[in-house]
Design a protein around this motif. Structure first.
Motif, PDB file in Angstrom:
ATOM      1  N   VAL A 242       0.747  -1.299  -0.019  1.00 47.26           N
ATOM      2  CA  VAL A 242      -0.047  -0.106  -0.046  1.00 47.26           C
ATOM      3  C   VAL A 242       0.921   1.083   0.204  1.00 47.26           C
ATOM      4  CG1 VAL A 242      -1.776   1.144   1.251  1.00 47.26           C
ATOM      5  CG2 VAL A 242      -1.787  -1.205   1.147  1.00 47.26           C
ATOM      6  N   ASP A 245      -0.093   8.085   0.815  1.00 48.92           N
ATOM      7  CA  ASP A 245      -0.740   9.311   0.116  1.00 48.92           C
ATOM      8  C   ASP A 245      -0.274  10.552   1.085  1.00 48.92           C
ATOM      9  OD1 ASP A 245      -2.157   9.303   2.435  1.00 48.92           O
ATOM     10  OD2 ASP A 245      -4.042   8.561   1.362  1.00 48.92           O
ATOM     11  N   ILE A 249      -2.128   7.926   4.888  1.00 54.85           N
ATOM     12  CA  ILE A 249      -1.026   6.887   5.040  1.00 54.85           C
ATOM     13  C   ILE A 249       0.215   7.616   5.077  1.00 54.85           C
ATOM     14  CG2 ILE A 249      -0.073   5.083   4.251  1.00 54.85           C
ATOM     15  CD1 ILE A 249      -2.950   4.444   2.772  1.00 54.85           C
ATOM     16  N   ARG A 255       0.718  -5.562   3.236  1.00 60.21           N
ATOM     17  CA  ARG A 255      -0.472  -6.194   3.531  1.00 60.21           C
ATOM     18  C   ARG A 255      -0.179  -7.766   3.940  1.00 60.21           C
ATOM     19  NH1 ARG A 255      -5.108  -4.995  -0.680  1.00 60.21           N
ATOM     20  NH2 ARG A 255      -5.629  -2.852   0.140  1.00 60.21           N
ATOM     21  N   ALA A 264      -7.196  -3.028  -4.470  1.00 60.00           N
ATOM     22  CA  ALA A 264      -7.087  -1.594  -3.800  1.00 60.00           C
ATOM     23  C   ALA A 264      -8.392  -1.654  -3.006  1.00 60.00           C
ATOM     24  CB  ALA A 264      -6.665  -0.676  -4.294  1.00 60.00           C
ATOM     25  N   LYS A 265      -8.496  -0.880  -1.617  1.00 67.13           N
ATOM     26  CA  LYS A 265      -9.624  -0.731  -0.842  1.00 67.13           C
ATOM     27  C   LYS A 265      -9.800   0.641  -1.444  1.00 67.13           C
ATOM     28  CE  LYS A 265      -8.618  -4.078   2.693  1.00 67.13           C
ATOM     29  NZ  LYS A 265      -7.921  -4.394   4.147  1.00 67.13           N
ATOM     30  N   GLU A 268      -7.034   3.697  -1.615  1.00 63.75           N
ATOM     31  CA  GLU A 268      -5.769   3.180  -1.381  1.00 63.75           C
ATOM     32  C   GLU A 268      -5.206   3.261  -2.910  1.00 63.75           C
ATOM     33  OE1 GLU A 268      -5.725   0.597   2.504  1.00 63.75           O
ATOM     34  OE2 GLU A 268      -5.801  -0.429   0.698  1.00 63.75           O
ATOM     35  N   GLN A 269      -3.879   3.245  -2.930  1.00 57.99           N
ATOM     36  CA  GLN A 269      -3.121   2.725  -4.276  1.00 57.99           C
ATOM     37  C   GLN A 269      -1.956   1.772  -3.945  1.00 57.99           C
ATOM     38  OE1 GLN A 269      -1.161   6.046  -6.085  1.00 57.99           O
ATOM     39  NE2 GLN A 269      -1.371   5.279  -8.196  1.00 57.99           N
ATOM     40  N   ILE A 270      -2.239   0.613  -4.543  1.00 58.17           N
ATOM     41  CA  ILE A 270      -1.351  -0.200  -4.344  1.00 58.17           C
ATOM     42  C   ILE A 270      -0.367  -0.687  -5.523  1.00 58.17           C
ATOM     43  CG2 ILE A 270      -3.111  -1.353  -2.626  1.00 58.17           C
ATOM     44  CD1 ILE A 270      -3.543  -3.734  -4.596  1.00 58.17           C
TER      45      ILE A 270
END
Length: 399
Positions: A242, A245, A249, A255, A264-265, A268-270
């Motif tokens: 993750v 930002d 975060i 994870r 991604a949730k 979020e950017q993964i």
């Protein structure tokens, strides 16, 4: 006998490790000056970067290029910060310094360093050496029966060096350099992620964190590659990273396996890290994977030992010391041992020492060396420098 304060400065191309010899551990700070996109009016020196709120798209000004000190203006800013009131608060007139410099440094760079430490900072005495010497000094002093021979693998930011020692003297003809270090790994990871997933070529700081958090050295490369090809739950190697930002975060994180879905949730950017996790550190052992036509670190060590006299070789194999930031990669020492064992003669025992913290090991060796008779023999005082100039430095310092 008056014990003078001694500063130990392990001046690496990636990070500088600095502190007084009496300190428990050094202050580790990036050896660079950084500019941020969102703070145009300020430059961040060393670990001031921790004050920056948004670490995306940082612009680096590095004093070292290809392992050698070339930008003195930037380096002096970092040193001023280290020695100044924000960090060590050094009283130069009554302080000695032990400082590391690159192997086989150019004489012009050596002379410039002499001038800065003796004339500008005016230290009481100066000892210039290499980080591998300090590492093997600590290794020898800590053993009850000091070994005659030892070999240090110093794998850092710009290069990896294999440096054999006999009775504390470097065997210069057998020193080997592999042109792969942490910088190459980070840059390669940036290219791979940019090609496969997301444009991150400007995100050196973040991708370096990704490398440190997720990458590992594989002891069974082909087997791990087969696992990485599988889909779903059978692929136990893939991880979601993750990205930060810088509002919610502050620092990226991995994870756990059970939450790795590849999706991604909200907000979020993964980055999906699969075979990159072990294929990038593999460059240390097979640099030819990215077109660097050289031996890997294990092969280079075996070759370096093979250039030494026959009677020294078994002693070298039984006293191998690993230092440098790349040794922190999980699995590095196990893989290094396996590769050396497969190439070394069968009748030789192989013993590898990995310090608890390979990054600060050389600095710890400098602390041991300070205030000993060895220091007095190896250092140059300011009075000697004023009388004899650079010649006394080139005679005394073994770099």
């Amino acid at each position: 006998m008056i014990i003078m304060a001694t500063v130990v400065l392990d001046n690496g191309a990636g990070t500088a490790k600095a502190g007084f010899a009496t300190d428990k551990e050094p202050r580790i700070l990036p050896n660079c000056v950084t500019k941020a996109k969102n703070v145009r009016t300020r430059i961040f020196i060393g670990d001031q970067i921790d004050d920056c709120k948004d670490l995306s798209g940082l612009y680096y000004l590095l004093p070292f290029q290809k392992g050698y000190l070339v930008n003195w203006d930037i380096e002096r800013q970092v040193w001023d910060f280290i020695f100044g009131k924000d960090a060590l608060k050094v009283d130069f007139n009554d302080t000695n310094i032990i400082v590391t410099e690159p192997y086989f440094n150019f004489s012009s760079v050596q002379e410039a360093m002499n001038e800065i430490f003796f004339e500008e900072y005016a230290f009481k005495s100066v000892l210039k050496t290499t980080s591998s010497f300090l590492s093997q000094y600590k290794y020898v002093k800590e053993k009850n029966a000091p070994p005659l021979c030892s070999v240090v693998l110093d794998t850092g930011y710009s290069f990896s060096h294999i440096v054999p020692y006999f009775r504390g003297k470097r065997m210069s003809e057998s020193v080997k350099r592999v042109n792969v270090g942490g910088k190459v790994l980070t840059n390669h990871l940036k290219e791979v992620i940019s090609y496969r997933q997301l444009m991150v070529m400007d995100e050196t700081y973040v991708i370096n964190q990704v490398k440190e958090d997720v990458c590992y050295v594989s002891t069974q490369f082909a087997k791990d590659m087969d696992i990485a090809k599988k889909r779903g739950k059978e692929n136990t190697i893939a991880r979601d990273y993750v990205l930060p930002d810088y509002t919610h975060i502050k620092r990226g994180y991995v994870r756990p396996l059970e939450e790795t879905t590849g999706k991604a949730k909200d907000g979020e950017q993964i980055i999906r890290m699969n075979n990159e996790r072990f294929a990038v550190p593999e460059l240390l052992f097979h640099p030819s994977d990215v077109g660097v036509q050289e031996m890997g670190v294990a092969e280079a060590l075996v070759y370096a030992i093979s250039t030494l006299p026959q009677e020294m070789r078994p002693h070298m194999y039984s006293n191998i010391v690993l230092t440098g930031g790349n040794c922190l990669l999980p699995g590095f020492s196990e893989r290094f041992y396996a590769d050396v064992r497969s190439m070394a003669p069968e009748d030789y025992d192989i013993t590898i020492k990995t310090p608890s913290n390979p990054v600060t090991h050389a600095w710890d060796g400098g602390c041991l060396l300070a205030n000993t008779e060895d220091y007095k023999k190896m250092a140059v005082t300011r009075d000697q420098y004023e009388e004899y100039g650079h010649s006394i430095c080139s005679e005394t310092f073994d770099v």
